[in-house]
Design a protein around this motif. Structure first.
Motif, mmCIF file in Angstrom:
data_model
loop_
_atom_site.group_PDB
_atom_site.id
_atom_site.type_symbol
_atom_site.label_atom_id
_atom_site.label_comp_id
_atom_site.label_asym_id
_atom_site.label_seq_id
_atom_site.Cartn_x
_atom_site.Cartn_y
_atom_site.Cartn_z
ATOM 1 N N GLN A 214 1.159 -0.701 -0.014
ATOM 2 C CA GLN A 214 0.111 -0.173 0.154
ATOM 3 C C GLN A 214 0.672 1.332 -0.171
ATOM 4 O O GLN A 214 1.767 1.127 0.670
ATOM 5 N N SER A 360 -6.744 0.850 -6.134
ATOM 6 C CA SER A 360 -7.412 -0.003 -5.018
ATOM 7 C C SER A 360 -6.165 -0.169 -3.759
ATOM 8 O O SER A 360 -6.013 0.164 -2.849
ATOM 9 N N ASP A 361 -4.618 0.453 -4.153
ATOM 10 C CA ASP A 361 -3.339 -0.185 -3.549
ATOM 11 C C ASP A 361 -2.745 1.547 -3.304
ATOM 12 O O ASP A 361 -2.173 1.594 -2.148
ATOM 13 N N LYS A 383 -8.982 1.795 6.686
ATOM 14 C CA LYS A 383 -8.981 0.922 5.260
ATOM 15 C C LYS A 383 -7.596 0.159 5.364
ATOM 16 O O LYS A 383 -8.396 -1.168 4.912
ATOM 17 N N ARG A 387 -7.720 -3.799 5.562
ATOM 18 C CA ARG A 387 -7.081 -4.227 4.214
ATOM 19 C C ARG A 387 -6.198 -5.579 4.566
ATOM 20 O O ARG A 387 -6.247 -6.253 4.094
#
Length: 482
Positions: A214, A360-361, A383, A387
């Motif tokens: 991320q 998304s990352d 988030k 994850r």
């Protein structure tokens, strides 16, 4: 404390940007169990986060924009940080002088200050109002002509760079927390759907590739400039950069016991200027103009300096302040997020933050104000925790910082050689400027002279043999420091 001695090849999360917002997200993530690397191109807190008006505040002027949720959040965060960092921030009374020709008469100020205290859930010290004589007694030298009185409310003053640094130091106590300064992200690629970042050491030029599951960008005013380099983000400009300039005046030339809020009646509308005593010096600012400078090297213009001096002399006509009284100056860029309702009016643009997710990352955070940094990134940290299958506890960061700086701003003392070595070992400076400006809180030579009679050159040359073991420093670096 885990620093940058040995970079790994993979990290769960990488945060790019070591200002206050990146620092706050870093602390939140690692306290919730997420392995995280914080990367900063210069020194931590060396850009916008050390160039604020040095206030923890709700933003009293945002009441007129009806930004009540923002003011409510900021006031509660302000009062939290006053408790968590009493060595770095303290509550003081701010005087708002009111004159007969003012846009807001004293009764209107009284209503606004009551609303301000209400939005703090009455956790602020309570506001008061002063008549003319009381105001002049408390603020000697203030222009008496047309003065009707003053509203007095309470906000916090702080050392902004030190809070950022101590948030990082506190985070580094946690397992799986890593931070590296003077290291630039020079390339970002997607390889096998993974984020591959190329980091370049500012001093050696060595480049290292790391992989991040991320990525969080907390780049402040550099957001648009950085992200537009990479086509896969499809980034469109979101910022309305606003330049704010400040000057430091010696307290001997501007003997002020309490901060005051100046509200000039000029072409800039609702601009306010804060005049805030900080020990041996007084901070005056800010302006609010479009930025035309290189983002990395922002300085006050002659026009901005003269504007601040002009208004000081309107409020304190007997002091005859000029450029000779200035012992330091600085400018920073507020990374305001464009607002469809306010257009290009920086004074009316909200200080709310925005979170973007170009993939998304990958997360991008922009806007906001210093005081709300702890809660700004909560959407992102929650988030990311989910994850990785981790529970998220929003209360973990409501705890005092555990690693105080060697030199505290409100009880400043000349550091001993042992102090200097301790700073170099534990506070991660890499250059002479890192050490003096942010670890010792001395932005200029003239401010050094206000603090101590010890010669700047002699003091550092005496300790050069010890410092050179830890940071990049030469005799020339000492002489070049202005």
């Amino acid at each position: 404390m885990s620093s940058d001695t040995h970079l790994k090849t993979n990290y769960k999360t990488v945060i790019v940007g070591g200002g206050i917002v990146g620092a706050g997200i870093f602390r939140d993530l690692v306290m919730n169990g997420v392995e995280t690397l914080l990367v900063e191109a210069g020194d931590f807190s060396s850009q916008t986060s050390e160039r604020s008006s040095k206030m923890l505040h709700g933003g009293i002027r945002y009441l007129e924009n009806f930004d009540f949720p923002l003011v409510f959040e900021a006031l509660h965060e302000k009062n939290l940080w006053l408790k968590l960092t009493p060595h770095l921030a303290k509550e003081v009374p701010f005087y708002l002088p009111v004159y007969k020709d003012a846009k807001r008469p004293l009764w209107m100020i009284r209503v606004g200050l009551y609303l301000y205290d209400l939005l703090s859930s009455f956790k602020n010290s309570p506001y008061t109002t002063k008549n003319k004589n009381e105001t002049l007694h408390d603020i000697p030298g203030l222009n008496p002509n047309g003065l009707t009185g003053a509203g007095v409310y309470y906000d916090g003053i702080m050392d902004d760079a030190k809070i950022t640094l101590e948030v990082i130091y506190d985070a580094l106590i946690e397992p799986h927390a890593y931070a590296i300064n003077h290291t630039k992200v020079v390339n970002v690629r997607k390889i096998n759907n993974k984020n591959t970042l190329t980091l370049k050491d500012e001093f050696t030029g060595v480049e290292t590739n790391i992989v991040a599951d991320q990525v969080v960008y907390a780049l402040g005013p550099f957001t648009d400039q950085f992200l537009k380099q990479y086509s896969f983000y499809n980034w469109q400009d979101v910022l309305l950069p606003s330049k704010g300039s400040h000057i430091w005046i010696s307290a001997k030339d501007l003997p002020l016991t309490h901060p005051i809020v100046m509200t000039p009646q000029d072409e800039f509308g609702d601009r306010v200027i804060f005049v805030i005593p900080h020990g041996e010096k007084v901070l005056v600012g800010t302006t609010e103009v479009p930025n035309k400078d290189d983002l990395f090297h922002v300085k006050p213009t002659e026009e901005e300096i003269q504007y601040l001096l002009k208004n000081l002399n309107v409020y304190f006509p007997n002091l005859n302040l000029n450029k000779e009284n200035i012992i330091g100056s600085f400018a920073g860029i507020r990374p305001l997020v464009r607002d469809a309702n306010s257009g290009a009016d920086r004074g009316k643009t909200s200080r709310e933050h925005r979170v973007f997710q170009p993939s998304s990352d990958t997360y991008v955070i922009a806007g906001g104000k210093y005081t709300t940094f702890r809660v700004m990134g909560r959407e992102i940290t929650q988030k990311i925790c989910h994850r990785f299958g981790l529970s998220f506890n929003r209360d973990k960061t409501e705890t005092p910082l555990r690693r105080p700086s060697v030199v505290a701003p409100f009880e400043w003392k000349l550091p001993t050689e042992e102090d200097l070595i301790q700073i170099c070992k534990t506070e991660m400076p890499k250059t002479f400027e890192d050490l003096v400006v942010r670890r010792l809180s001395v932005p200029t030579r003239r401010i050094w002279a206000e603090k101590t009679s010890k010669s700047f050159d002699e003091y550092f040359e005496l300790h050069l043999h010890s410092l050179i073991k830890y940071i990049k420093i030469t005799n020339q670096d000492i002489r070049n420091f202005k």
